[in-house]
Write an enzyme that holds these catalytic residues in place. Structure first.
Site, PDB file in Angstrom:
ATOM      1  N   ASP A  87       0.822  -1.208   0.000  1.00 29.23           N
ATOM      2  CA  ASP A  87       0.000   0.000   0.000  1.00 29.23           C
ATOM      3  C   ASP A  87       0.858   1.261   0.000  1.00 29.23           C
ATOM      4  OD1 ASP A  87      -2.016   1.858   0.347  1.00 29.23           O
ATOM      5  OD2 ASP A  87      -2.264   1.440   2.490  1.00 29.23           O
ATOM      6  N   SER A  90      -0.118   4.201   2.772  1.00 29.12           N
ATOM      7  CA  SER A  90       0.114   4.138   4.212  1.00 29.12           C
ATOM      8  C   SER A  90       1.563   3.731   4.448  1.00 29.12           C
ATOM      9  CB  SER A  90      -0.848   3.140   4.891  1.00 29.12           C
ATOM     10  OG  SER A  90      -0.574   1.811   4.477  1.00 29.12           O
ATOM     11  N   ASN A  92       2.748   1.762   7.564  1.00 26.70           N
ATOM     12  CA  ASN A  92       3.011   0.734   8.578  1.00 26.70           C
ATOM     13  C   ASN A  92       2.883  -0.678   8.018  1.00 26.70           C
ATOM     14  OD1 ASN A  92       1.968   3.199  10.257  1.00 26.70           O
ATOM     15  ND2 ASN A  92       2.966   1.839  11.757  1.00 26.70           N
ATOM     16  N   TRP A  94       1.776  -4.336   9.330  1.00 28.92           N
ATOM     17  CA  TRP A  94       1.135  -5.042  10.436  1.00 28.92           C
ATOM     18  C   TRP A  94       0.469  -6.312   9.920  1.00 28.92           C
ATOM     19  CZ3 TRP A  94      -3.974  -6.315  10.375  1.00 28.92           C
ATOM     20  CH2 TRP A  94      -4.807  -5.585   9.514  1.00 28.92           C
ATOM     21  N   TYR A 130      -7.968   3.167   8.454  1.00 30.35           N
ATOM     22  CA  TYR A 130      -7.998   3.214   6.997  1.00 30.35           C
ATOM     23  C   TYR A 130      -9.380   3.675   6.543  1.00 30.35           C
ATOM     24  CZ  TYR A 130      -3.799   0.337   7.463  1.00 30.35           C
ATOM     25  OH  TYR A 130      -2.555  -0.144   7.809  1.00 30.35           O
ATOM     26  N   ASP A 270      -1.971   5.859  -5.166  1.00 27.36           N
ATOM     27  CA  ASP A 270      -2.238   4.963  -4.040  1.00 27.36           C
ATOM     28  C   ASP A 270      -2.595   3.560  -4.518  1.00 27.36           C
ATOM     29  OD1 ASP A 270      -2.964   3.768  -1.685  1.00 27.36           O
ATOM     30  OD2 ASP A 270      -4.650   5.087  -1.265  1.00 27.36           O
ATOM     31  N   THR A 273      -5.835   1.780  -2.957  1.00 27.97           N
ATOM     32  CA  THR A 273      -7.201   2.195  -3.297  1.00 27.97           C
ATOM     33  C   THR A 273      -7.553   1.641  -4.669  1.00 27.97           C
ATOM     34  OG1 THR A 273      -7.062   4.228  -1.992  1.00 27.97           O
ATOM     35  CG2 THR A 273      -8.715   4.167  -3.737  1.00 27.97           C
TER      36      THR A 273
END
Length: 366
Positions: A87, A90, A92, A94, A130, A270, A273
């Site tokens: 992505d 963003s 991070n 996880w 998100y 992005d 998306t």
């Protein structure tokens, strides 16, 4: 009448190429390309300079209905595998953890720190929101392997809650953010920043190719550019903000006439998306120009037409109609209207995300 939508970032030149059927095409036709890429990561430089074998790492991505693109990484020693959405919207990394009991965690792979000899705990919490879901949890360190690159001491999030239904139905386990550290929750160092800091890539950039019409062959390449996937030259667009991959659009035109963003606007490239999103009034104008109307479910659709290709405006095809790839959003910003250039846009271009020079490179896909 043939409509043509142009996002006027730069003048994109295109040179027609003629070529025979490649190995890639043959493998793709027989449904073998994705497995081949996993077993044989592409790196042309390693043929001539074996020491570069791990410096350009290509991570195959699965195309899920032209809506989401995700690949497989591993965390820990021995490795625990997870599918993640790569992505650029963003920052991070996880994954679900064994400490999470939300429904979204119960049907996805969960990381267990007790099974990893390289796990390092921290006392820091993390919370990420998100557009379609959220997670809360805590941060830790472990070895992460992505596309053949071993990224040691990588900070990542272990989810404890994943409320809502979006992540429950998602085909991927977690998310790997590729934007700038400035937007990382809890100041966690992003994966690509760690790669750069540890000298694991030959160039401080990564590139993305997203396939269309449900086909395989998508990938993200860390540290390299594969020119066989685009025609003409890469056109470089400087970033207007080093947070998201944000650029300035001159205008949005159709048949030479500006129909939106007439005085310029901001846009974020992005991969996380699916659609092209923008101000509701501008999107409504575009839907009108391309002949979209609402179906019984309230979704904008339009008849398929020979002048269009699926990858231009369609998110999905259904019984002679396609679901429009545009969506209205209202995001107020100090710099004016904001657009999100998601996968519907990215599929048209080979995209290079250049951290070394803070710019995005675009060229029409071959």
């Amino acid at each position: 009448m043939k409509w043509l939508l142009l996002l006027s970032l730069v003048a994109l030149s295109q040179i027609p190429l003629k070529r025979g059927k490649s190995l890639r095409q043959s493998l793709q036709e027989h449904g073998l390309l994705e497995d081949f890429l996993k077993k044989h990561p592409y790196n042309l430089g390693s043929k001539y300079f074996p020491t570069l074998a791990n410096e350009d790492a290509s991570e195959p991505l699965e195309n899920y209905m032209d809506i989401e693109y995700f690949g497989t990484i591993s965390i820990g020693t021995p490795p625990q595998e997870f599918s993640v959405l790569f992505d650029t919207g963003s920052s991070n990394l996880w994954v679900p953890s064994v400490y999470c009991s939300s429904p979204a965690c119960t049907n996805h792979n969960r990381y267990n720190p007790q099974d990893s000899s390289t796990y390092q705990a921290t006392s820091e919490s993390v919370s990420i929101q998100y557009g379609t879901g959220s997670m809360t949890g805590f941060l830790a360190y472990d070895t992460v392997q992505v596309g053949g690159i071993e990224d040691t001491s990588q900070m990542f999030g272990l989810s404890q809650t994943e409320p809502g239904s979006f992540l429950y139905y998602s085909p991927f386990d977690g998310i790997l953010g590729l934007a700038y550290p400035s937007i990382a929750s809890s100041r966690a160092t992003p994966v690509f920043d760690n790669m750069m800091n540890e000298g694991l890539v030959s160039q401080d950039l990564f590139s993305v190719y997203l396939s269309s019409d449900g086909q395989s062959g998508s990938f993200v390449m860390f540290g390299g550019i594969d020119s066989s996937y685009y025609s003409g030259n890469l056109n470089w667009v400087p970033l207007s903000s080093e947070s998201y991959w944000q650029i300035t659009l001159d205008s949005i035109t159709m048949n030479g006439q500006a129909i939106a963003c007439a005085s310029g606007c901001q846009a974020i490239v992005d991969t996380g998306t699916s659609l092209i999103a923008g101000p509701p009034n501008a999107i409504a104008d575009i839907q009108y120009y391309i002949g979209a109307s609402q179906n019984s479910n309230g979704q904008p659709t339009r008849p398929l037409h020979p002048a269009f290709t699926m990858s231009h405006f369609c998110l999905a095809q259904m019984q002679g109609y396609c679901s429009s790839g545009f969506e209205g959003i209202d995001i107020p910003t100090a710099s004016g209207e904001l657009w999100i250039l998601g996968d519907v846009f990215i599929r048209q271009y080979y995209c290079v995300f250049d951290r070394g020079n803070n710019q995005v490179g675009l060229a029409p896909v071959a």
